[in-house]
Enzyme design. Structure first.
Site, mmCIF file in Angstrom:
data_model
loop_
_atom_site.group_PDB
_atom_site.id
_atom_site.type_symbol
_atom_site.label_atom_id
_atom_site.label_comp_id
_atom_site.label_asym_id
_atom_site.label_seq_id
_atom_site.Cartn_x
_atom_site.Cartn_y
_atom_site.Cartn_z
ATOM 1 N N GLY A 12 45.546 40.321 36.523
ATOM 2 C CA GLY A 12 46.444 41.399 36.935
ATOM 3 C C GLY A 12 47.424 41.740 35.833
ATOM 4 O O GLY A 12 47.640 40.938 34.911
ATOM 5 N N GLY A 27 25.557 64.341 37.864
ATOM 6 C CA GLY A 27 25.437 63.000 37.322
ATOM 7 C C GLY A 27 24.628 62.112 38.245
ATOM 8 O O GLY A 27 24.230 62.503 39.340
ATOM 9 N N VAL A 28 24.382 60.892 37.798
ATOM 10 C CA VAL A 28 23.575 59.950 38.571
ATOM 11 C C VAL A 28 24.224 59.661 39.921
ATOM 12 O O VAL A 28 23.550 59.641 40.964
ATOM 13 C CB VAL A 28 23.381 58.634 37.775
ATOM 14 C CG1 VAL A 28 22.681 57.588 38.629
ATOM 15 C CG2 VAL A 28 22.585 58.896 36.501
ATOM 16 N N ASP A 29 25.551 59.451 39.943
ATOM 17 C CA ASP A 29 26.228 59.044 41.170
ATOM 18 C C ASP A 29 26.100 60.092 42.270
ATOM 19 O O ASP A 29 25.708 59.781 43.403
ATOM 20 C CB ASP A 29 27.714 58.759 40.893
ATOM 21 C CG ASP A 29 27.917 57.744 39.788
ATOM 22 O OD1 ASP A 29 27.044 56.877 39.623
ATOM 23 O OD2 ASP A 29 28.936 57.824 39.081
ATOM 24 N N HIS A 32 38.460 35.784 30.540
ATOM 25 C CA HIS A 32 37.793 36.668 31.501
ATOM 26 C C HIS A 32 36.279 36.507 31.401
ATOM 27 O O HIS A 32 35.638 37.144 30.562
ATOM 28 C CB HIS A 32 38.186 38.123 31.236
ATOM 29 C CG HIS A 32 39.592 38.446 31.611
ATOM 30 N ND1 HIS A 32 39.941 38.938 32.851
ATOM 31 C CD2 HIS A 32 40.747 38.318 30.908
ATOM 32 C CE1 HIS A 32 41.250 39.113 32.901
ATOM 33 N NE2 HIS A 32 41.761 38.741 31.745
ATOM 34 N N GLU A 68 34.131 37.645 33.373
ATOM 35 C CA GLU A 68 33.440 38.784 33.970
ATOM 36 C C GLU A 68 33.105 39.893 32.987
ATOM 37 O O GLU A 68 32.262 40.744 33.278
ATOM 38 C CB GLU A 68 34.259 39.355 35.133
ATOM 39 C CG GLU A 68 35.531 40.097 34.727
ATOM 40 C CD GLU A 68 36.739 39.208 34.524
ATOM 41 O OE1 GLU A 68 37.869 39.736 34.491
ATOM 42 O OE2 GLU A 68 36.570 37.981 34.385
ATOM 43 N N CYS A 79 42.806 34.208 34.639
ATOM 44 C CA CYS A 79 43.960 34.794 33.950
ATOM 45 C C CYS A 79 45.197 34.750 34.853
ATOM 46 O O CYS A 79 45.732 33.666 35.105
ATOM 47 C CB CYS A 79 43.626 36.215 33.494
ATOM 48 S SG CYS A 79 44.747 36.843 32.205
ATOM 49 N N TYR A 80 45.672 35.885 35.369
ATOM 50 C CA TYR A 80 46.830 35.892 36.264
ATOM 51 C C TYR A 80 46.587 34.985 37.463
ATOM 52 O O TYR A 80 47.490 34.250 37.903
ATOM 53 C CB TYR A 80 47.106 37.322 36.739
ATOM 54 C CG TYR A 80 48.268 37.441 37.712
ATOM 55 C CD1 TYR A 80 49.545 37.733 37.262
ATOM 56 C CD2 TYR A 80 48.071 37.271 39.084
ATOM 57 C CE1 TYR A 80 50.618 37.839 38.155
ATOM 58 C CE2 TYR A 80 49.121 37.366 39.976
ATOM 59 C CZ TYR A 80 50.398 37.660 39.513
ATOM 60 O OH TYR A 80 51.443 37.756 40.398
ATOM 61 N N LYS A 112 27.891 51.126 38.681
ATOM 62 C CA LYS A 112 26.813 51.974 38.169
ATOM 63 C C LYS A 112 25.452 51.289 38.235
ATOM 64 O O LYS A 112 24.453 51.915 38.603
ATOM 65 C CB LYS A 112 27.119 52.396 36.733
ATOM 66 C CG LYS A 112 26.128 53.394 36.143
ATOM 67 C CD LYS A 112 26.234 54.762 36.787
ATOM 68 C CE LYS A 112 27.497 55.470 36.351
ATOM 69 N NZ LYS A 112 27.565 56.859 36.841
ATOM 70 N N SER A 128 27.797 66.969 41.167
ATOM 71 C CA SER A 128 28.158 67.277 39.777
ATOM 72 C C SER A 128 26.929 67.332 38.889
ATOM 73 O O SER A 128 26.933 67.996 37.851
ATOM 74 C CB SER A 128 29.129 66.218 39.242
ATOM 75 O OG SER A 128 28.462 64.985 39.054
#
Length: 607
Positions: free
Chosen positions: A54, A224-226, A169, A171, A81-82, A372, A222
């Site tokens: 965070g 796009g893929v999404d 991190h 991730e 981390c935080y 994504k 739009s």
């Protein structure tokens, strides 16, 4: 999700809190995001809890609210981390500002190879650091299991309670063995790996049907893929008679984009998509606007204006129709869409007007829990053709965020080359001399992210010929970490003149977008001809308000990513780039630059 093993992620506002959830899902375990001050009853039945990073300090007055009862739940916990600092503080440890603020890759030196959280990690593991504070005194029962050069307490274990804390991190993609560490935590929890898009499709189907009920859905597509996956999903779940798609050509599309969208969907047998050319409307609203956030806000607002106009023309009863969007997790997080998140930039589907509709329950976002990579997997689960699902991501505002605007006036907040200093007072000039490289500070700014917050700083142009990509990565990381005035580094591929680029007027006009469309199409064709299109995840082409010998300066931004929250710049063979530059020069480019900045610290889009 009922009957599926779940790991909870507490969101303390880190830009990567939801990326943690995504990574764990990719390892086959379902995750849910929770507020850190949630009631413990919400966490009933979870197999483990991850405390995210965070932007705050645990000792700050404005630190996120946290329910300390969560710590007493008898399940394994991992603090990142935080989150690591908070757990240590809660158990009696001390957290203080570090002597060195670490941003970038550091070698994690494993001290206890038998510690379950570090199982099968090599003795030296490159991991991504992004912190200013650190734990300086351990609570009782803790032991240090790994360190870095600048952070002695980089990983800790409280074996008796199965509590683990890490300062880095795991991730982010830059952490080479991060996924292995997260998999180790999953093994510690005993969670079964049964999560995938095949199992998610029935869940999202039920959610859509429950939220829509007897209403119909109006979706802005739009291209796009999404938004395409969202449109196909809604058609499959609700039926085409209850879904109407609208593609708005805002004048900021790629070359031939609108027709390609119609062709794609017609081939899929979906004839419930309409196209509206609103380019004059959008360009008029953007006239003279230069501020990136203002541009994004206008584009998002005007999409809704056009949507309302179209609904009025079609005589659609607003009480019978909902608005749908192809929003995914990064859109909500970078817009500060969770309680503790720091806003990086406003996405067009997170302007105030959309938020107001969401408050009224009038917005459907069927992909808002996904990243994504999961959207692509869901698209293939729905049977959407591979070439459609794997098109490069394209932002909702289109080329509007790839045409940087300026009134041509140099502002006082631009830092001159000779004034760039690091935190120790060292100069940029001395750094370049010590490394035998040359370059220029550019008099423009772009959006970036460092730590868990937003940056808005200047790019640095590397002009030394013959640098390898490894050299570029090294200098890019060091420059962005060392000099606060720099948040992005670009490398010169070709130029018509060895001179300082000149700042000029550049606004959102059809002529400027047509110029950008031309260069963007050259780059897309280049990728396709060299069979690189699917090897590179995305390649924004950016027109900056600078001129070399009176000709446009263009930035290419090839990146590799899976979820858009982190990314590495892609390394295209430099021999190929010489030919690309010749094509650019032939159609009037003044300079071609290559963005060599990872995310973080540079966002994928420049605005």
């Amino acid at each position: 999700m009922k009957n599926v093993d779940t790991i909870a992620v507490l969101d303390f506002g880190g830009q990567y809190a939801h990326l943690i959830a995504n990574r764990v899902r990719r390892l086959g375990v379902f995750t849910e995001i929770h507020s850190p001050n949630c009631d413990v009853s919400e966490l009933e039945g979870v197999k483990g809890i991850i405390y995210s990073g965070g932007p705050s300090s645990v000792y700050a007055a404005d630190a996120p609210e946290y329910n300390p009862e969560i710590l007493s739940l008898p399940v394994p916990k991992l603090g990142i981390c935080y989150g690591h600092q908070l757990i240590a503080q809660q158990l009696g440890g001390h957290v203080e500002p570090g002597k060195v603020k670490e941003y970038g890759i550091a070698d994690l030196i494993v001290g206890d190879e038998k510690c379950p959280i570090l199982k099968d990690l090599p003795k030296a593991s490159p991991m991504w650091m992004s912190h200013g504070d650190q734990v300086t005194k351990l609570p009782e029962g803790y032991r240090i299991v790994a360190s870095t050069k600048d952070c002695e307490i980089a990983a800790v274990a409280f074996d008796e309670r199965k509590i683990y804390g890490i300062q880095f991190h795991p991730e982010v993609t830059h952490s080479k063995f991060g996924m292995k560490l997260l998999e180790n935590f999953i093994d510690i929890t005993g969670a079964q790996k049964t999560w995938n898009m095949h199992s998610y499709l029935p869940l999202i189907t039920a959610r859509i049907q429950e939220q829509v009920k007897d209403r119909k859905v109006f979706l802005l597509v739009s291209g796009g893929v999404d938004s395409t996956v969202a449109f196909v999903l809604l058609n499959r779940v609700l039926g085409p008679e209850k879904v109407l798609g609208l593609h708005v050509d805002n004048g900021m599309m790629r070359l031939g984009e609108s027709q390609k969208i119609m062709d794609f969907l017609k081939a899929e047998g979906m004839n419930n998509l309409q196209i509206r050319d609103a380019s004059e409307h959008f360009l008029a609203k953007l006239k003279g606007v230069t501020a990136p956030e203002t541009k994004r806000g206008i584009i998002g607002k005007e999409f809704l204006v056009v949507k309302d106009e179209e609904m009025a023309k079609l005589n659609l009863d607003p009480n019978q129709w909902m608005m749908a969007q192809g929003t995914i997790y990064p859109d909500t997080i970078e817009s500060g869409g969770t309680k503790n998140a720091d806003k990086i930039k406003t996405h067009h589907n997170r302007v105030q007007e959309v938020l107001d509709l969401m408050e009224k329950g009038l917005v459907l976002e069927p992909l808002a829990d996904l990243y994504k990579d999961e959207v692509r997997a869901l698209g293939e689960e729905l049977g959407i053709p591979h070439n459609l699902v794997w098109r490069h991501p394209f932002p909702g505002p289109g080329l509007g965020v790839r045409l940087l605007c300026s009134d041509g006036v140099l502002t006082d907040d631009m830092v001159k080359f000779e004034d760039v200093k690091d935190t120790q007072g060292g100069s940029l000039a001395d750094y370049l001399k010590a490394n035998n490289i040359s370059g220029r500070m550019l008099p423009i700014k772009s959006v970036g992210v460092q730590g868990d917050g937003r940056t808005y700083a200047q790019p640095f142009l590397l002009t030394t010929a013959g640098l390898s990509w490894k050299d570029c990565e090294k200098f890019s990381t060091e420059l962005a970490n060392r000099f606060k005035a720099i948040n992005r580094v670009i490398y010169q591929i070709g130029t018509v003149a060895d001179e300082d680029p000149k700042l000029v007027e550049q606004f959102a006009t059809r002529e400027n977008f047509d110029t950008l469309r031309k260069f963007d199409d050259i780059c897309t064709t280049f990728l396709q001809e060299n069979k690189l299109y699917e090897e590179i995840w995305q390649m924004p082409v950016v027109s900056v308000p600078l001129r070399t010998a009176g000709k446009p300066c263009i930035v290419m931004r090839p990146v590799n990513s899976t979820e858009a929250m982190t990314a590495n710049f892609a390394e295209i063979d430099q021999g190929m780039l010489a030919g690309l530059w010749r094509k650019f020069e032939a159609v009037g480019a003044g300079s071609l630059w290559y963005d060599v900045t990872h995310k973080p610290p540079g966002t994928i889009e420049w605005e």
